[in-house]
Design an enzyme around this catalytic site. Structure first.
Site, PDB file in Angstrom:
ATOM      1  N   ALA A   1      11.328  15.064 -19.009  1.00 51.55           N
ATOM      2  CA  ALA A   1      10.438  16.162 -18.591  1.00 51.55           C
ATOM      3  C   ALA A   1       8.989  15.682 -18.661  1.00 51.55           C
ATOM      4  O   ALA A   1       8.366  15.693 -19.719  1.00 51.55           O
ATOM      5  CB  ALA A   1      10.645  17.380 -19.490  1.00 51.55           C
ATOM      6  N   GLY A   2       8.508  15.204 -17.499  1.00 53.19           N
ATOM      7  CA  GLY A   2       7.118  14.750 -17.412  1.00 53.19           C
ATOM      8  C   GLY A   2       6.317  15.788 -16.648  1.00 53.19           C
ATOM      9  O   GLY A   2       5.899  16.802 -17.204  1.00 53.19           O
TER      10      GLY A   2
ATOM     11  N   ILE B   1       3.262   9.705 -26.576  1.00 57.44           N
ATOM     12  CA  ILE B   1       2.327  10.586 -27.287  1.00 57.44           C
ATOM     13  C   ILE B   1       1.128   9.798 -27.844  1.00 57.44           C
ATOM     14  O   ILE B   1       1.271   8.983 -28.765  1.00 57.44           O
ATOM     15  CB  ILE B   1       3.055  11.375 -28.411  1.00 57.44           C
ATOM     16  CG1 ILE B   1       4.254  12.126 -27.819  1.00 57.44           C
ATOM     17  CG2 ILE B   1       2.082  12.330 -29.124  1.00 57.44           C
ATOM     18  CD1 ILE B   1       3.961  13.059 -26.644  1.00 57.44           C
TER      19      ILE B   1
ATOM     20  N   ILE C   1     -15.445  -8.589  -6.971  1.00 58.39           N
ATOM     21  CA  ILE C   1     -16.816  -9.109  -7.056  1.00 58.39           C
ATOM     22  C   ILE C   1     -16.915 -10.207  -8.127  1.00 58.39           C
ATOM     23  O   ILE C   1     -17.659 -11.176  -7.964  1.00 58.39           O
ATOM     24  CB  ILE C   1     -17.806  -7.938  -7.347  1.00 58.39           C
ATOM     25  CG1 ILE C   1     -17.925  -7.055  -6.100  1.00 58.39           C
ATOM     26  CG2 ILE C   1     -19.178  -8.456  -7.794  1.00 58.39           C
ATOM     27  CD1 ILE C   1     -18.664  -5.736  -6.321  1.00 58.39           C
TER      28      ILE C   1
ATOM     29  N   GLY D   1     -12.622 -15.083  -9.924  1.00 53.26           N
ATOM     30  CA  GLY D   1     -11.686 -15.549 -10.966  1.00 53.26           C
ATOM     31  C   GLY D   1     -12.133 -15.182 -12.369  1.00 53.26           C
ATOM     32  O   GLY D   1     -11.299 -14.963 -13.259  1.00 53.26           O
TER      33      GLY D   1
ATOM     34  N   GLU E   1      -2.073  13.570 -17.903  1.00 54.13           N
ATOM     35  CA  GLU E   1      -2.570  14.956 -17.853  1.00 54.13           C
ATOM     36  C   GLU E   1      -2.475  15.564 -16.459  1.00 54.13           C
ATOM     37  O   GLU E   1      -3.418  16.176 -15.970  1.00 54.13           O
ATOM     38  CB  GLU E   1      -3.998  15.045 -18.410  1.00 54.13           C
ATOM     39  CG  GLU E   1      -4.017  14.762 -19.893  1.00 54.13           C
ATOM     40  CD  GLU E   1      -5.342  15.084 -20.550  1.00 54.13           C
ATOM     41  OE1 GLU E   1      -5.975  16.075 -20.178  1.00 54.13           O
ATOM     42  OE2 GLU E   1      -5.719  14.318 -21.442  1.00 54.13           O
TER      43      GLU E   1
HETATM   44  C1  LIG Z   1      -0.557   6.118 -21.914  1.00 56.13           C
HETATM   45  C2  LIG Z   1      -0.022   7.514 -21.785  1.00 56.13           C
HETATM   46  C3  LIG Z   1      -0.448   8.476 -22.697  1.00 56.13           C
HETATM   47  C4  LIG Z   1       0.072   9.782 -22.627  1.00 56.13           C
HETATM   48  N1  LIG Z   1      -0.265  10.700 -23.592  1.00 56.13           N
HETATM   49  C5  LIG Z   1       0.433  11.875 -23.660  1.00 56.13           C
HETATM   50  C6  LIG Z   1       0.242  12.766 -24.770  1.00 56.13           C
HETATM   51  O1  LIG Z   1      -0.580  12.533 -25.656  1.00 56.13           O
HETATM   52  N2  LIG Z   1       1.015  13.883 -24.813  1.00 56.13           N
HETATM   53  C7  LIG Z   1       1.937  14.197 -23.855  1.00 56.13           C
HETATM   54  O2  LIG Z   1       2.613  15.209 -23.976  1.00 56.13           O
HETATM   55  N3  LIG Z   1       2.125  13.371 -22.780  1.00 56.13           N
HETATM   56  C8  LIG Z   1       1.403  12.229 -22.675  1.00 56.13           C
HETATM   57  N4  LIG Z   1       1.597  11.369 -21.611  1.00 56.13           N
HETATM   58  C9  LIG Z   1       2.546  11.747 -20.566  1.00 56.13           C
HETATM   59  C10 LIG Z   1       1.907  11.986 -19.204  1.00 56.13           C
HETATM   60  O3  LIG Z   1       1.219  13.194 -19.201  1.00 56.13           O
HETATM   61  C11 LIG Z   1       3.043  11.907 -18.172  1.00 56.13           C
HETATM   62  O4  LIG Z   1       3.335  10.523 -18.046  1.00 56.13           O
HETATM   63  C12 LIG Z   1       2.695  12.514 -16.849  1.00 56.13           C
HETATM   64  O5  LIG Z   1       2.603  13.907 -16.964  1.00 56.13           O
HETATM   65  C13 LIG Z   1       3.712  12.166 -15.762  1.00 56.13           C
HETATM   66  O6  LIG Z   1       5.012  12.371 -16.199  1.00 56.13           O
HETATM   67  P1  LIG Z   1       6.104  11.200 -16.006  1.00 56.13           P
HETATM   68  O7  LIG Z   1       5.487   9.948 -16.524  1.00 56.13           O
HETATM   69  O8  LIG Z   1       7.370  11.641 -16.613  1.00 56.13           O
HETATM   70  O9  LIG Z   1       6.256  11.041 -14.456  1.00 56.13           O
HETATM   71  P2  LIG Z   1       7.167  11.956 -13.466  1.00 56.13           P
HETATM   72  O10 LIG Z   1       6.847  13.385 -13.670  1.00 56.13           O
HETATM   73  O11 LIG Z   1       8.573  11.529 -13.589  1.00 56.13           O
HETATM   74  O12 LIG Z   1       6.599  11.520 -12.060  1.00 56.13           O
HETATM   75  C14 LIG Z   1       7.004  10.347 -11.363  1.00 56.13           C
HETATM   76  C15 LIG Z   1       6.368  10.397  -9.978  1.00 56.13           C
HETATM   77  O13 LIG Z   1       6.854  11.548  -9.261  1.00 56.13           O
HETATM   78  C16 LIG Z   1       5.780  12.346  -8.821  1.00 56.13           C
HETATM   79  N5  LIG Z   1       6.134  13.769  -8.841  1.00 56.13           N
HETATM   80  C17 LIG Z   1       6.742  14.462  -9.832  1.00 56.13           C
HETATM   81  N6  LIG Z   1       6.853  15.741  -9.512  1.00 56.13           N
HETATM   82  C18 LIG Z   1       6.275  15.897  -8.275  1.00 56.13           C
HETATM   83  C19 LIG Z   1       6.041  17.003  -7.399  1.00 56.13           C
HETATM   84  N7  LIG Z   1       6.396  18.244  -7.722  1.00 56.13           N
HETATM   85  N8  LIG Z   1       5.415  16.757  -6.233  1.00 56.13           N
HETATM   86  C20 LIG Z   1       5.018  15.511  -5.885  1.00 56.13           C
HETATM   87  N9  LIG Z   1       5.196  14.427  -6.682  1.00 56.13           N
HETATM   88  C21 LIG Z   1       5.820  14.622  -7.854  1.00 56.13           C
HETATM   89  C22 LIG Z   1       4.659  12.050  -9.818  1.00 56.13           C
HETATM   90  O14 LIG Z   1       3.383  12.399  -9.304  1.00 56.13           O
HETATM   91  C23 LIG Z   1       4.847  10.554 -10.035  1.00 56.13           C
HETATM   92  O15 LIG Z   1       4.233   9.854  -8.986  1.00 56.13           O
HETATM   93  C24 LIG Z   1       1.022  10.098 -21.614  1.00 56.13           C
HETATM   94  C25 LIG Z   1       1.413   9.130 -20.685  1.00 56.13           C
HETATM   95  C26 LIG Z   1       0.910   7.854 -20.762  1.00 56.13           C
HETATM   96  C27 LIG Z   1       1.391   6.828 -19.763  1.00 56.13           C
END
Ligand SMILES: Cc1cc2nc3c(=O)[nH]c(=O)nc-3n(C[C@H](O)[C@H](O)[C@H](O)COP(=O)(O)OP(=O)(O)OC[C@H]3O[C@@H](n4cnc5c(N)ncnc54)[C@H](O)[C@@H]3O)c2cc1C
Length: 381
Positions: A130-131, A157, A338, A341, A364
């Site tokens: 769940a992203g 996180i 710019i 290397g 976010e």
């Molecule tokens: C370094 C780092 C720090 C982070 N820190 C935190 C934190 O402190 N707390 C926290 O809770 N989370 C954190 N995150 C999580 C971050 O918010 C998620 O990675 C982000 O919300 C995307 O979720 P996902 O990586 O699961 O990608 P997914 O949701 O799986 O997305 C994969 C691709 O599909 C696309 N996609 C998904 N749904 C749709 C849609 N409806 N329409 C069009 N395109 C879509 C996305 O744009 C993306 O290109 C962090 C992530 C990273 C990498």
């Protein structure tokens, strides 16, 4: 219309810039190499009123506006995007729900020490499955007497490896759906069943710690519920909306650093008997970078201004986040070109800006999700 910072904001910008150059700059190389946030910066910045700067004075914060928060983050990110990420999450996502909706008990226990930098916070929303679709989270919190029992995993996180507490989003009643069934609960380090499963290795922003967290029958007092049960998803969405403006300011800082380095290098690097900046191919790149930065800065500070006026700014905040994160990717890529290397070598900060920038369209709310939000806001069905 007035496009100027106030005298107070200008003084604040100078003060913060000096602090970042003098006290943060010397810590960056080691933090990046060891992939560790310099934790001593939390109490140091807390002591200066630089943490959670937007929150009320009565809890020990500076009670500055969103504009000042953006100034601070831009300056910090100009020196180090990773450290800015750690401070941004602590001063925003990790604490803002307690500030806005927490009980007085939670504020005294967690917010007051967080503002001083004596406790470090994190925000636990994302899960392995769940992203962007956060409502699909599977973490659950079940009330048992005067405790909640939490089960689930949170991934990616920020501040996770060393956080003293995490604001965790979990379903307290899945049958009601996300809008009425999710709650936010503060989980303190040391709670039974809570553990850091692993520290995660990243491409960039290496000086911000990232972890996967596990809640295995994790037991926390029911009084750690933030606000009301079932309103957590709304709190999370509000927090993310405000967070986007800060996120844009962080992108600006990294882009600004890459731009400044590029102007300097274009004046110094001699090829074919002249500074490379004299080649139109290079000077046009710089002109474009300057324009992109200016436009991103206008969008960001306009959204911050709207926020400070307590006006609705979901569209503007999302535009600022989307645009600034695209700008930082473009500007750092041009900076790499710019610098030739030399920019590609690990002892150059250019490679760090380039790697750090790639995160900003993802976190976010991805760029795609920002397009979805903006489309809705402009009335597209
Ligand atoms: C370094 C780092 C720090 C982070 N820190 C935190 C934190 O402190 N707390 C926290 O809770 N989370 C954190 N995150 C999580 C971050 O918010 C998620 O990675 C982000 O919300 C995307 O979720 P996902 O990586 O699961 O990608 P997914 O949701 O799986 O997305 C994969 C691709 O599909 C696309 N996609 C998904 N749904 C749709 C849609 N409806 N329409 C069009 N395109 C879509 C996305 O744009 C993306 O290109 C962090 C992530 C990273 C990498």
């Amino acid at each position: 219309m007035d496009f100027d910072f106030s005298e107070e904001q200008k003084m604040f910008q100078k003060q913060v810039r000096d602090f970042c150059v003098r006290e943060v700059g010397p810590l960056v190389a080691e933090a990046e190499a060891k992939e560790e946030t310099p934790l001593q910066l939390f109490p140091r910045m807390g002591g200066l009123g630089y943490l959670c700067a937007r929150y009320p004075e009565k809890y020990g914060a500076a009670e500055m506006g969103k504009i000042s928060e953006c100034i601070l983050l831009e300056e910090l990110a100009r020196i180090c995007g990773g450290i800015a990420a750690a401070m941004m999450v602590h001063s925003g996502l990790g604490t803002s729900m307690i500030n806005e909706h927490g009980s007085e008990e939670l504020k005294q226990k967690y917010l007051v020490p967080a503002i001083k930098g004596q406790m470090i916070s994190a925000f636990g929303l994302t899960e392995p499955n769940a992203g962007s679709d956060a409502a699909n989270m599977s973490t659950k919190a079940v009330r048992q007497g005067d405790h909640y029992i939490i089960n689930g995993n949170k991934i990616f996180i920020t501040n996770g490896p060393y956080a003293d507490f995490v604001c965790v989003a979990a379903y307290t009643d899945k049958s009601k759906g996300a809008s009425k069934g999710v709650s936010v609960i503060v989980v303190e380090k040391g709670s039974p069943g809570y553990s850091v499963a692993r520290k995660m290795d990243k491409l960039g922003n290496r000086s911000a710690g990232t972890a996967e967290l596990v809640f295995d029958n994790c037991r926390v007092p029911a009084s750690n519920l933030v606000g009301e049960e079932g309103k957590g998803f709304r709190y999370v969405m509000e927090t993310l909306d405000g967070g986007r403006i800060a996120h844009a300011a962080r992108s600006l800082g990294v882009a600004q650093a890459a731009f400044e380095a590029s102007v300097k290098y274009s004046n110094e690097r001699i090829q074919f008997g002249q500074p490379i900046g004299k080649f139109q191919a290079i000077s046009f790149k710089l002109a474009r970078m300057a324009m992109q930065l200016e436009a991103a800065r206008c969008l960001t500070y306009y959204a911050a201004w709207l926020y400070d006026q307590k006006r609705r700014c979901l569209k503007e905040a999302s535009m600022a986040k989307l645009f600034a994160s695209e700008v930082v990717v473009d500007v750092t890529a041009e900076a790499m070109e710019i610098h030739g290397g030399y920019g590609y070598m690990m002892d150059s900060p250019i490679q760090r800006y380039y790697r750090d920038a790639r995160l900003y369209p993802i976190t976010e709310g991805t760029s795609e999700i920002m397009h979805v939000v903006i489309s809705r806001e402009i009335g597209v069905p």
